[in-house]
Design an enzyme around this catalytic site. Structure first.
Site: not given
Length: 485
Positions: A77, A79, A116, A146-147, A170, A457
């Protein structure tokens, strides 16, 4: 672009990662990175498509001698999660990530790194650009958002992909082969209140929590990390014998990140103010000791400020504190089928009290649809008991493990042959796009793997340089070992 990073091996990956990280790419604002990826494919002279959602697909033919192998979908992904340390001057909307090398780790300067899933994207870019790798026909799928909703995966057309095997890049441990993941759902409690005037004869304070470790609300939920929203509630309740009026509260920022910071502004009866402050600081000292191993930089600051003008109605204030006390946070149940796997959890991700509105945002995850429904019902009942309206949304399915998957067997054997040890084949508690893609392509054989990434994150996000080398070696060998039609 960081020359220290682009000089790392394998250069084929790091140069693309550095180029990607120069492009701002927050979730739901991926226009620039979509354009970047479209231009990348066109410059290589490869067929490039973009669907209505914004997903990008780049196709590359098989190398000579590999035409009889199954077509593979390489998927990551575009983003990334945007988080920064307090005091870090950085604009995610306009700046590229500032990277640095620290021993075996690549980190960012005070922000999330974007490993990520930027390392997965960069790896696929390296494969597309290479002219010295053997591989079957490739469909490189770059999904968006995705996030914060998995919008790209949800909006995939069922006729777009022809590949029979999907490699999702991922997973965040280089010795792990992912075969399943949790589903999730957003649960939000809201209520309004009438702002009241400060009754007077008070002292006003700002209570601030900072320095918590934070992290991924799926992969790190079992670590018993401090949650700023729960800790703030514990602090405020510890002064319950004193007259305290809540004026505003703001904690956390993203549903899929364990909240690291929270700030409350309150008014306290004038004669009790300093005793109230001392009571909270004593509780803060106890909490600091409790979380010293998981959150060594946990900090509580209480400063007197100018008098607040507006406060929350006392009954509503008590209902909020009681609700936050009773709402479940953290691991709810562990899997009975897979050892050490979290089955169901909840993250109280964001709390906002301001200008007559209260909003509490949660992300509930589970690898069991029944387990997810049970915890949602529990959260809903608590919210409603304390006078909140409840809304759910953004539900996405889990990915059910298939331990007999042919591509999993290929990954497992290739890994063992290369590194003389067996990989850890497991499901994870994070949300991967495989479950959603599998709804549109139920016959597709899927697996997930990747390099070692820590602190995703959060601004502590970092990726192991040696694990990227290991990941690249494995990926090149897997491409050669894709089975025939």
């Amino acid at each position: 672009m960081s020359t220290a990073v682009t000089a790392l091996e394998p250069k084929a990956i790091w140069k693309h990662f550095a180029a990607l990280n120069a492009v701002p790419r927050p979730s739901k604002k991926e226009e620039r990175v979509i354009a970047f990826m479209l231009n990348f494919g066109k410059e290589l002279g490869l067929p490039v498509e973009k669907d209505d959602a914004g997903n990008v697909l780049i196709r590359k033919s098989a190398t000579p001698g590999m035409e009889d192998r199954k077509t593979i979908v390489l998927q990551s992904h575009l983003d990334m999660v945007h988080q920064k340390n307090e005091g870090t001057a950085f604009d995610f909307e306009t700046e590229g990530i500032r990277m640095k090398v620290d021993g075996d780790w690549v980190k960012a300067e005070g922000t999330t790194l974007g490993a990520d899933n930027g390392l997965g994207v960069a790896t696929i870019m390296a494969i597309l650009a290479a002219d010295d790798l053997e591989h079957p026909a490739i469909e490189a799928l770059f999904t968006i958002d995705e996030e914060t909703g998995m919008t790209g995966a949800f909006q995939l057309r069922p006729d777009w992909l022809q590949g029979q095997i999907l490699l999702n890049l991922d997973t965040e441990e280089d010795d792990e082969i992912g075969v399943g993941c949790a589903g999730g759902i957003d649960v939000t409690g809201t209520r309004s209140y009438t702002e009241k005037a400060n009754p007077g004869n008070t002292k006003s304070y700002r209570v601030k929590i900072s320095g918590l470790s934070g992290g991924h609300s799926g992969m790190d939920i079992h670590k018993n990390l401090g949650n700023a929203n729960k800790l703030m509630n514990t602090l405020l309740r510890s002064g319950g014998k004193f007259k305290m009026y809540l004026s505003s509260l703001q904690g956390g920022s993203l549903r899929n990140a364990i909240p690291r910071e929270s700030v409350a502004e309150v008014a306290v009866d004038f004669t009790s103010g300093e005793i109230w402050k001392e009571t909270l600081l004593q509780k803060a000292e106890a909490l600091t000791k409790e979380f010293k191993d998981t959150d060594p930089h946990f900090l509580v600051e209480i400063d007197q400020i100018e008098e607040v003008e507006k406060i929350v109605d006392e009954e509503v204030q008590q209902s909020l504190l009681d609700a936050l006390e009773n709402l479940h946070n953290g691991v709810y149940t562990m899997s009975k089928a897979i050892p050490d796997l979290v089955e169901t959890s909840n993250n109280i991700a964001k709390v906002m009290v301001m200008q007559g509105k209260i909003q509490v945002e949660c992300l509930t995850r589970s690898s069991s649809e029944d387990g997810k429904a049970e915890l949602v019902a529990d959260l809903t009942a608590i919210f409603k008991y304390y006078g909140f309206n409840v809304a759910t949304g953004g539900s996405y399915p889990g990915w059910n493990p298939n331990m007999n998957s042919p591509i999993v067997k290929v990954l497992e054997k290739t890994y063992t042959d290369l590194f003389s040890e067996k990989p850890h084949v497991a499901a994870c508690h994070a949300g991967l796009e495989c479950g959603i893609i599998g709804q549109q392509y139920p016959e597709m054989d899927m697996v997930s793997y990747g390099p070692t990434i820590k602190g995703a994150h959060s601004p502590d996000e970092r990726v192991s340089i040696s694990s990227v080398q290991k990941f690249w070696k494995l990926t090149k060998e897997v491409l050669v070992n894709i089975p025939g039609e």
